[in-house]
Each structure stands twice: as structure tokens, then as C-alpha cells.
Design a protein around this motif. Structure first.
Motif, short mmCIF file in Angstrom:
data_model
loop_
_atom_site.label_atom_id
_atom_site.label_comp_id
_atom_site.label_asym_id
_atom_site.label_seq_id
_atom_site.Cartn_x
_atom_site.Cartn_y
_atom_site.Cartn_z
N GLU A 95 8.81 -2.82 1.70
CA GLU A 95 8.08 -1.47 1.95
C GLU A 95 6.68 -1.28 2.69
O GLU A 95 6.06 -0.71 3.36
CB GLU A 95 7.38 -1.71 0.07
N LEU A 117 5.65 0.72 -8.83
CA LEU A 117 6.43 1.07 -8.08
C LEU A 117 5.14 1.53 -7.12
O LEU A 117 4.07 2.45 -7.72
CB LEU A 117 7.12 2.64 -8.75
N CYS A 124 3.56 -1.89 -4.46
CA CYS A 124 4.70 -3.83 -4.09
C CYS A 124 4.91 -3.44 -2.75
O CYS A 124 5.60 -2.43 -2.35
CB CYS A 124 5.21 -3.14 -5.61
N ASN A 154 10.74 -4.88 -3.77
CA ASN A 154 11.97 -3.49 -4.36
C ASN A 154 13.12 -3.84 -4.34
O ASN A 154 13.27 -5.17 -4.06
CB ASN A 154 11.97 -2.41 -3.05
N ASN A 204 14.29 5.06 -10.80
CA ASN A 204 14.12 4.41 -10.34
C ASN A 204 13.27 3.11 -11.18
O ASN A 204 12.71 3.36 -12.51
CB ASN A 204 12.36 4.74 -9.71
N ARG A 205 12.41 1.97 -10.95
CA ARG A 205 11.47 1.28 -11.49
C ARG A 205 11.03 0.64 -11.07
O ARG A 205 9.59 1.40 -10.43
CB ARG A 205 12.26 -0.23 -11.02
N GLN A 261 8.38 -3.40 -10.14
CA GLN A 261 9.98 -3.44 -8.79
C GLN A 261 10.03 -5.02 -8.21
O GLN A 261 10.93 -4.78 -7.64
CB GLN A 261 9.38 -2.92 -7.54
N ASN A 262 9.39 -5.85 -9.53
CA ASN A 262 9.80 -7.61 -9.08
C ASN A 262 10.96 -7.55 -9.73
O ASN A 262 11.22 -8.73 -9.88
CB ASN A 262 8.55 -7.90 -9.42
#
Length: 521
Positions: free
Chosen positions: A188, A203, A206, A209, A333-334, A337-338
């Protein structure tokens, strides 16, 4: 920039064709109009336009789309071979590509990956018919610099149980090795493959992704993909069963594989009725059916549970009207993001919206469409549930030598604090055939996207617009020779401050196509 391209085709008898091409990439003078919402986390499908790939595309169509030639972005040269007999079909192609592009899948979305390394792409297909049954094999290969490769192979089959009943299946297996450049292209921001990543990477703030993690270059990725389909579509009723099982490490880089790491079942049941409408010569049909879908990750985490009901009318004045509600519990989505984990990291949103599709052709020259969606839906970029309003009118006119196609998309997404975003897409296409050998084509595209940055997660711009005008004159004195000439202008605005537009592309082009076709008995 000057470009030169050649297509050649040789036919052996009535059932064998050998094709050769040099620089077949002509999509830049025939604009793509496959556009989708920023709220859709999955890549939109774009149809192939290059004749070299179009000619053999039906051969490679299978339940799982393992051959999607739009992934071959800048082909330098290629060859293909097609053989059709009464009971069998054989296809083979090989292409050298100046870049490497494909769809990187996740179980909640997909993203386009593009790396400036040379690669080659090839596919082999063989299908044999045995009366009402057929069995096929399919293999694809992509490999390039820095030890990159993606090998895919498998089998598929079709069984016509009756006129109304069909059973199909496909099982594929893949072996993939990426390198760091692939993961880095999906970051990103920054160099997320080398920068230290915190334990919590939220999110909107970060660099990494899910797609970076799916492009795991530190190990070889191997996995399977399976689909089973049974469908009954009779005069009085319909029902179907779809089952998907795709391993987390399955990759189909030459295909349109936009989702992995999931299992899904899709069921439907419906009934049909027929009636006569006054002042209509034919018989109209009413159909009502329900659809159930449940999708879970390979780790048995919830992704989606959905119920939909539809009523459909087909008949009078070539009318098609489909309308119905949908209820979904869906992860979009999370939060962190890791991590690829779902569960508490990917909250479920309860969506409820109405869908409709309407088309009517009251006169032979005119066709009208009005499609739409209205209700509560989750936004994947912001992890928010909001109210979506989507309207898509379209008008088509054809009379004699002229064709006009005008369509628009108007989409607004509201949350408690106000409007989160607005999208507007406009398209106008006009084709005029002044004679049997001379025609004109005009295409205008205009897109607007506006975001409310006060409540938007991440670093996006408040307003984006793009405008494209393209005109082409086509001279085709014979089936073998075609000359295209014209212009294309594009300008864009991508700013939080002003509305100044910038010319981003200007093309004047002449394109000569000559197909060498020779047959041998």
C-alpha cells in the motif's frame, strides 16, 4: 512511438489452424469500459479484444477460469494451434510477454499485480467427447526472471444426464514460486516487504495487506482448486448446486482466479409459470426462485452467509424484469492488515438490499435498461455499514447504418456522519457505417469519484475524475485488410485542493491489419 504488428493464420484442411502474431497488443486504441465501484474488493472481468487471443478463447473456457488472456499485457510475439474434430478439441498457445501481470487473490478480495519483468505464458487444452459425456485436461504455465513460475494442471468433465440436467466438475493443482518484487508491487505504501511491520497494523494506516502476504516469496506455494456443479433447468422448474473448495496456496496466474482460501456451497430452487399477455403473439414466462450461499475459509472461519429471493418476468415487448431482496452476513476486510486471520479480525456485517434488472425493447430500433441496487451494504475500504443507492440507466438505438449506446452509473454511499462517497460513470458510443467498406466509431468516457476525507480511512484524494474521447475511422476493402486511423485524448483530475484538469494522454494513430490466411488440404 511507432509500433508494427503482424497476424498470420494457416489452415490445414477444415479442422486445423495455426496462428502466429507479432505485437498483437491493440487494446490501447480500443478503450476498456469495464469499470466497477471502489466498494467492490474484487477485480472486474474485462473481455478480450485482440483477435489473436479471441479466436481460440472458447477452447479454454472451463468451470474454473484458468485462462484469462488479459493477464498477458504486452505480448511481443506468440503462436497458437487449434484442432477441432467431431469428438475432440485441442488447443495450444505460447506467448512472450514484456511484463508480468495477473490477479492476486485473497478470500475477501483481489488485486492486480504488475512487475516489469519479462515472462512467457502458455496453455494446453484437450477435450474428448463420449456421447453425452466429455473429459478434458488443461494445463497452464507462466514463468519469468528471478526464478518466478506458476504451473497449473488438472482435469474437468461434463455429463449431460438429460436435456434439462447437466453435471460438471473441475479439479486443478498449482505449483508457484514468487520473488520479492511481486510482493513489493502490492504494498500500500513504502517498501513494506523490508520495512519493520508492527504487531498491529490497522486498516487505512498500514503498508502491508492480505495480497502482500498471499505473494509469499519465502516458500513454494502448492494447492488445489475444485468445483462441482449440478443444474436442472426444465420447463416447469429449476434448481442447482455449486460447490467450491480452493486451497489457500492455489494460484492461477494465467487465469481469472480472484478468490482462494475458501469453501463455498451455493444452492437454488425455483418454479416457472407461463401466461398470455394481451396484444402479444408469444408466450410470457414468470419465474420465482431462492438462492442460498455459505462461504467459509479453509480454517472454517465465517466469510459469508447469504439468502436471496427473486421474481422474474420475460416476454411482452422483449421485456426482462428481475427483482428481489438479499440478506447477507459478510466479512469485507480485516482490522489488522498484518494478519490473514478472520474471526474477530474481520467483523461480519448484516446487509439487506434490493436488486433489480429491467430491459425492454418496445420498438425494434430501441432498447432501454434500468438496473439498480438499494439498501444497506458494507464498505470494504472503511469497514462501515451504510446505505447504498445505485442506479444504472442505458439506452441503445440501432437503425440502418447508425448505432448509439449511452449508459450511466450513479452510486451514493451514506453513513451516519453523511455521504462517504459518490461515483458517476458515463459512456457514449456511436458507430456509423457510411458504406460497406468505411465506418466511424466514437467513444466518450467520463468518470467522477468523490470521497469525504473527514470520515475516510487511509490516504486517498477527495476527488478523482477522468475523461476520454476516442475517434476511429475504419477502412476495410476486404476480409483480409483493415486500416484504422484516429485520435484519443485523456485528461484526469486527482486532487484535494483544486479542480484543474491535466492532459495525461494524447494519441494519433494509424493501424494496419492484414491477415495472411492460407489453407492446405
Amino acid at each position: 512511438i511507432n509500433e508494427f504488428g503482424v497476424d498470420a493464420k494457416v489452415r490445414f484442411g477444415t479442422n486445423k489452424t495455426l496462428g502466429l502474431t507479432v505485437n498483437p497488443n491493440f487494446t490501447e486504441v480500443e478503450s476498456d469500459i469495464a469499470r466497477d465501484s471502489i466498494n467492490n474488493p474484487f477485480n472486474p472481468f474485462k473481455p478480450e479484444k485482440r483477435s489473436f487471443f479471441q479466436s481460440g478463447s472458447p477452447v479454454y473456457n472451463t468451470l474454473l477460469p484458468m485462462v484469462y488472456t488479459r493477464n498477458i499485457r504486452f505480448p511481443e510475439w506468440g503462436a497458437n494451434y487449434i484442432q477441432n474434430t467431431r469428438n475432440s478439441t485441442t488447443g495450444l498457445f505460447y506467448v512472450e510477454d514484456a511484463e508480468t501481470e495477473f490477479v492476486m487473490p485473497d478470500n475477501l478480495g483481489s488485486d492486480t499485480m504488475n512487475v516489469a519483468i519479462e515472462s512467457n505464458a502458455s496453455a494446453f487444452r484437450y477435450e474428448q467427447s463420449f456421447g453425452k459425456k466429455s473429459l478434458g485436461v488443461l494445463g497452464t504455465l507462466r514463468q519469468g526472471q528471478d526464478n518466478y513460475h506458476n504451473y497449473v494442471g488438472g482435469v474437468d468433465g461434463l455429463w449431460d444426464l438429460s436435456i434439462d440436467d447437466k453435471l460438471r466438475f473441475q479439479l486443478m493443482y498449482s505449483d508457484t514460486q514468487y520473488n520479492e518484487a511481486f510482493a513489493d508491487d502490492l504494498c500500500e505504501s513504502g517498501d513494506c516487504t523490508r520495512d519493520p511491520i508492527p504487531d498491529f497494523c490497522p486498516l487505512g494506516n498500514c503498508g502491508t495487506n492480505a495480497y502482500v502476504q498471499r505473494a509469499d516469496y519465502e516458500r513454494k506455494l502448492t494447492g488445489h482448486a475444485f468445483r462441482f456443479n449440478y443444474k436442472h433447468d426444465g420447463p416447469n422448474g429449476l434448481y442447482w448446486l455449486n460447490y467450491y473448495d480452493v486451497h489457500r496456496d492455489f494460484r492461477g496466474d494465467l487465469g481469472f482466479q480472484k478468490q482462494v482460501d475458501y469453501r463455498s456451497v451455493n444452492l437454488a430452487y425455483g418454479q416457472k409459470w407461463y401466461l398470455r399477455v394481451p396484444n402479444d403473439d408469444g408466450e410470457s414466462r414468470i419465474r420465482a426462485y431462492g438462492v442460498f450461499t455459505e462461504t467459509r475459509s479453509q480454517a472454517n472461519e465465517d466469510i459469508e452467509t447469504a439468502y436471496a429471493l427473486y421474481g422474474e418476468f420475460r416476454g411482452w415487448k422483449q421485456t426482462v424484469f428481475r427483482f428481489g431482496p438479499t440478506w447477507k452476513s459478510r466479512a469485507v476486510n480485516r482490522i489488522n492488515q498484518n494478519s490473514l486471520e478472520l474471526g474477530d479480525n474481520a467483523p461480519l456485517f448484516d446487509e439487506h438490499y434490493w436488486l433489480w434488472y429491467y430491459e425492454i425493447s418496445p420498438w425494434s430500433q430501441w432498447t432501454f435498461n434500468f438496473d439498480g441496487k438499494y439498501g444497506e451494504q458494507a464498505d470494504s475500504d472503511n469497514l462501515r455499514l451504510g446505505d447504498l443507492r445505485e442506479f444504472k440507466p442505458r439506452v441503445r438505438y440501432q437503425l440502418g447504418h447508425i448505432e448509439i449506446d449511452a449508459k450511466a452509473t450513479h452510486r451514493i454511499f451514506d453513513v451516519e456522519e453523511g455521504q462517504l462517497y459518490k461515483e458517476e460513470f458515463y459512456t457514449l458510443g456511436v458507430t456509423y457505417r457510411s458504406s460497406k467498406i468505411f465506418s466511424h466509431r466514437l467513444l466518450w468516457l467520463y468518470d467522477i469519484t468523490e470521497r469525504n476525507l473527514a470520515i475516510w480511512l487511509g490516504s486517498e484524494t477527495a476527488k478523482e475524475t477522468s475523461n476520454s474521447v476516442e475517434y476511429t475511422a475504419i477502412y476495410q476493402p476486404s476480409s483480409a485488410l483493415r486500416i484504422l486511423s484516429g485520435f484519443k485524448f485523456e485528461d484526469e483530475l486527482d486532487s484535494d485542493v483544486d479542480d484543474k484538469r491535466y492532459l495525461t494522454n494524447r494519441e494519433l494513430y494509424v493501424k494496419l491489419e492484414y491477415t495472411f490466411s492460407k489453407g492446405f488440404d
